[in-house]
Design a protein around this motif. Structure first.
Motif, short mmCIF file in Angstrom:
data_model
loop_
_atom_site.label_atom_id
_atom_site.label_comp_id
_atom_site.label_asym_id
_atom_site.label_seq_id
_atom_site.Cartn_x
_atom_site.Cartn_y
_atom_site.Cartn_z
N UNK B 214 0.57 -1.02 0.29
CA UNK B 214 -0.26 -0.22 -0.40
C UNK B 214 0.88 1.56 -0.17
N UNK B 215 1.28 1.56 0.89
CA UNK B 215 2.57 2.31 1.14
C UNK B 215 4.13 2.99 0.37
N UNK B 216 4.28 1.27 -0.59
CA UNK B 216 5.61 1.94 -1.24
C UNK B 216 6.58 1.28 -0.33
N UNK B 217 6.58 2.21 0.58
CA UNK B 217 8.18 2.44 1.38
C UNK B 217 7.61 2.72 2.78
N UNK B 218 8.14 2.05 3.86
CA UNK B 218 7.76 2.16 5.00
C UNK B 218 9.03 2.44 6.40
N UNK B 219 9.20 2.57 7.59
CA UNK B 219 10.34 2.42 8.05
C UNK B 219 9.05 1.66 8.94
N UNK B 220 10.86 0.75 9.71
CA UNK B 220 10.13 -0.25 10.38
C UNK B 220 9.63 0.08 11.74
N UNK B 221 9.84 0.86 12.22
CA UNK B 221 9.26 1.51 13.28
C UNK B 221 7.87 1.76 12.85
N UNK B 222 7.13 2.26 11.31
CA UNK B 222 6.29 2.48 11.21
C UNK B 222 5.29 1.40 10.82
N UNK B 223 6.06 -0.25 10.72
CA UNK B 223 5.14 -0.92 10.58
C UNK B 223 5.06 -1.64 11.52
N UNK B 224 5.59 -1.29 12.57
CA UNK B 224 5.45 -1.76 13.97
C UNK B 224 4.74 -1.45 14.94
N UNK B 225 4.11 -0.10 14.69
CA UNK B 225 3.59 1.22 15.09
C UNK B 225 2.04 0.80 15.48
N UNK B 226 2.06 0.90 17.14
CA UNK B 226 0.58 0.55 17.69
C UNK B 226 1.28 -1.07 18.33
N UNK B 227 1.89 -1.78 17.82
CA UNK B 227 2.14 -3.21 18.37
C UNK B 227 2.81 -3.20 19.65
N UNK B 228 1.76 -3.96 20.38
CA UNK B 228 3.11 -3.68 21.57
C UNK B 228 3.21 -5.35 22.46
N UNK B 229 2.99 -6.27 22.17
CA UNK B 229 3.30 -7.61 21.83
C UNK B 229 5.07 -7.59 21.30
N UNK B 230 6.19 -8.16 22.06
CA UNK B 230 7.55 -8.03 21.39
C UNK B 230 7.27 -9.73 21.09
N UNK B 231 7.01 -10.07 20.95
CA UNK B 231 6.75 -11.37 20.24
C UNK B 231 6.49 -10.71 19.19
N UNK B 232 5.35 -10.09 18.44
CA UNK B 232 4.48 -9.44 16.91
C UNK B 232 5.40 -9.10 16.71
N UNK B 233 6.74 -8.33 17.51
CA UNK B 233 7.10 -6.86 16.83
C UNK B 233 8.41 -8.45 15.63
#
Lengths: 204, 283, 204
Positions: B214-233
């Protein structure tokens, strides 16, 4: 037992208190029946005397059997091994005795077992995994051999990981003919450096 | 205190003992830079007198295997296993030794040098235990010949022991026998203390694909925005690595620990690719 | 051993031949380890001396331990029982020894002792080494306890290896309330599988 003091204070007469000789005699009786090295505390309880007096009496007996108090140098000696005192055949007569009792010596430990034993002795309490990482080989069967020989024992099990920690036994000290782990040769300069790094590696 | 004075002689510090020269029948290494027994090779390397990078490990290995063959099937297992220890260590050292080591400019090379030192330390440690084991062998052998008084207790004293109180039935006794004869389980690392729920890398990859396409380019920070669980990160990061393997994306990082930027680069991408993605992580 | 004769001929100096003292010392070494009373002939063979000289040395030791040669009256004595010689605790110390034995022996068997006994019951005749291997611990002291409690006994000694094989006694049957070993509850599946595996390990 009071008549003891009349007749048998010859070897310890030099300044020892009156009861010392009779403590020595009772110690001789106990030492004749024990099958494991007895600590001074245990001996003191057995003969009903203070530890300090028992220590003195034991030292007196060692000198006595060594022929340093006027008597002969006995065919046996009183030795301190594995944290306790026990009667042994004097080393120079071992051959005569070996021939007589004709006991088979226990089979020798393999080099792998010796090295594993050394690692456990110096790094205890230590898990099998930690030993394996130092020796870089699997040590399971060797540890089992050492356990059944009674040279090492399970000290505790880590509640979280379930890893068993091993340490050495008093029987090892007896088998080595030493009295405590402090008498192991020092290899600490080498270990201090290496070991710290490895602890981290073990976790990995 | 050791009771006999002879003990003093036999307790030699392991450091200077080092009598490892079994040249007569031990394993010898023949290399352009070195010719001699294996133990000596180790000695030299540990004293930095021989550069590990000069040693062709494959040649040492070849020669050792030839040596073992010559020994035949009843060859010395101890020696073989010892060689494995040594070879593994040499290999580690060699890896560290071959890596470039310019000046100490960045943390990475410092870490490399530390790793190298660590490997030396490891070798030294192993040698220390190996050497001291000969002290154990000597003492055990000496004590084997000694005779301690160990005589069965006289009947009259035996009867002085308090009467045995026996409470087991025959069935209890049998149950005890079963317990005693059951081999103890090999210890396993308990996982009960880990409670993290399983996270599917495939599912996370699907999310990453959707976001990134959708975005074409994203930072990893943006990719995990809002994720609280370390496992998901972690799973999302692993899915990125997997997608990279499929050449579905590229990433860019301008400085160490800096912002990680991801770019969608897949020319052809089908949802089928997702089905097999991360199969390495399946059990 | 030659220096012995210089220092320790005190107790037998009265006319004994030169080697008598050193015979006495070797006798002491032998006497320290023997379980059963030894005849003069057997002692003479052990120390490699003529029976007459050994007889003299034994008499010297008896007097020596009795405190009749200038030394103390020992806590032990050398006595002839049933045609043989052995060291015994001197009777006046019986109370001390009995009390010691009493405090050493609890009235219940430990878990380790019970498990070892169970292994021996089901695997008999079995050596200590085999039990140790099955239990993965050293069982020497436990076996001694079971022997002294009369629950197990030495069944035979392997002629080749010298290994002692142990079995259980009627006393165990009485305790369990059964008439014969056949009445032990069956636990055969385990015995067939598990045990054999270990036998292999013992050999290795």
């Amino acid at each position: 037992m009071t008549d003891d003091t009349l007749t048998d204070d010859a070897p310890t007469s030099d300044g020892a208190p009156a009861g010392a000789a009779s403590i020595a005699r009772r110690l001789e009786a106990i030492l004749l029946v024990v099958e494991e090295p007895q600590s001074l505390v245990s001996l003191a309880a057995a003969v009903g005397a203070p530890v300090a007096a028992v220590r003195q009496a034991v030292e007196g007996l060692v000198a006595d059997y060594d022929g340093e108090t006027g008597g002969p140098r006995r065919g046996f000696e009183l030795r301190e091994v594995g944290g306790g005192w026990r009667l042994y055949v004097r080393e120079e007569h071992d051959d005569v005795v070996s021939e007589f009792v004709n006991t088979q010596a226990p089979s020798r430990l393999s080099q792998a077992a010796l090295e594993t034993l050394a690692v456990i002795a110096y790094k205890q309490p230590v898990t099998r995994g930690q030993v394996a990482s130092i020796r870089a080989v699997n040590v399971d069967s060797v540890v089992r051999t050492l356990l059944s020989r009674g040279l090492i024992t399970e000290v505790f099990t880590d509640a979280d990981t379930g890893a068993i920690h091993y340490g050495t036994t008093d029987a090892l000290l007896v088998n080595l003919g030493i009295n405590s782990l402090d008498e192991l040769p020092r290899i600490s300069p080498l270990l201090d450096d290496g070991a710290d790094g490895f602890e981290g590696e073990v976790v990995r | 205190m050791a009771p006999s004075p002879e003990d003093a002689d036999t307790i030699t510090p392991a450091g200077d003992a080092a009598p490892p020269v079994e040249t007569a029948d031990g394993f010898r290494v023949s290399l352009p830079v070195f010719d001699g027994p294996f133990d000596l090779l180790l000695n030299l390397i540990s004293q930095h007198e021989l550069d590990i990078t000069e040693v062709a490990l494959s040649r040492v290995t070849d020669e050792f295997i030839a040596y073992l063959r010559a020994l035949g099937p009843e060859g010395d297992l101890d020696e073989a296993s010892e060689f494995l220890v040594v070879a593994a260590t040499l290999l580690d050292m060699k890896v560290a030794g071959l890596l470039p080591q310019g000046e100490l400019v960045d943390a990475e090379s410092v870490a490399l040098l530390e790793a190298r030192d660590l490997l030396f330390a490891r070798l030294l440690q192993y040698r220390a235990f190996k050497e001291v084991s000969s002290w154990f062998a000597r003492c055990l052998q000496r004590e084997d010949r000694r005779h301690a008084r160990s005589v069965r207790l006289d009947e009259k004293y035996r009867s002085a022991a308090p009467e045995l109180r026996w409470t087991l039935s025959a069935d209890d006794f049998a149950a005890l026998a079963v317990v005693a004869m059951t081999p103890t389980e090999p210890p396993t690392v308990g996982l009960d203390h880990l409670h993290a729920p399983l996270v599917s890398i495939r599912e996370q990859a699907a999310i990453v694909v959707t976001l990134l396409r959708g975005a074409g380019s994203l930072s990893f920070r943006e990719l995990i925005a809002g994720v609280a669980q370390p496992g998901v990160v972690v799973a999302r990061f692993l899915s990125i690595l997997e997608l990279y393997r499929h050449a579905a994306l590229s990433f860019e990082q301008l400085e160490p620990l800096g912002e990680l930027t991801l770019r969608w680069t897949a020319e052809r991408w089908s949802e089928e690719n997702l089905a097999t993605l991360g199969a390495d992580y399946d059990r």
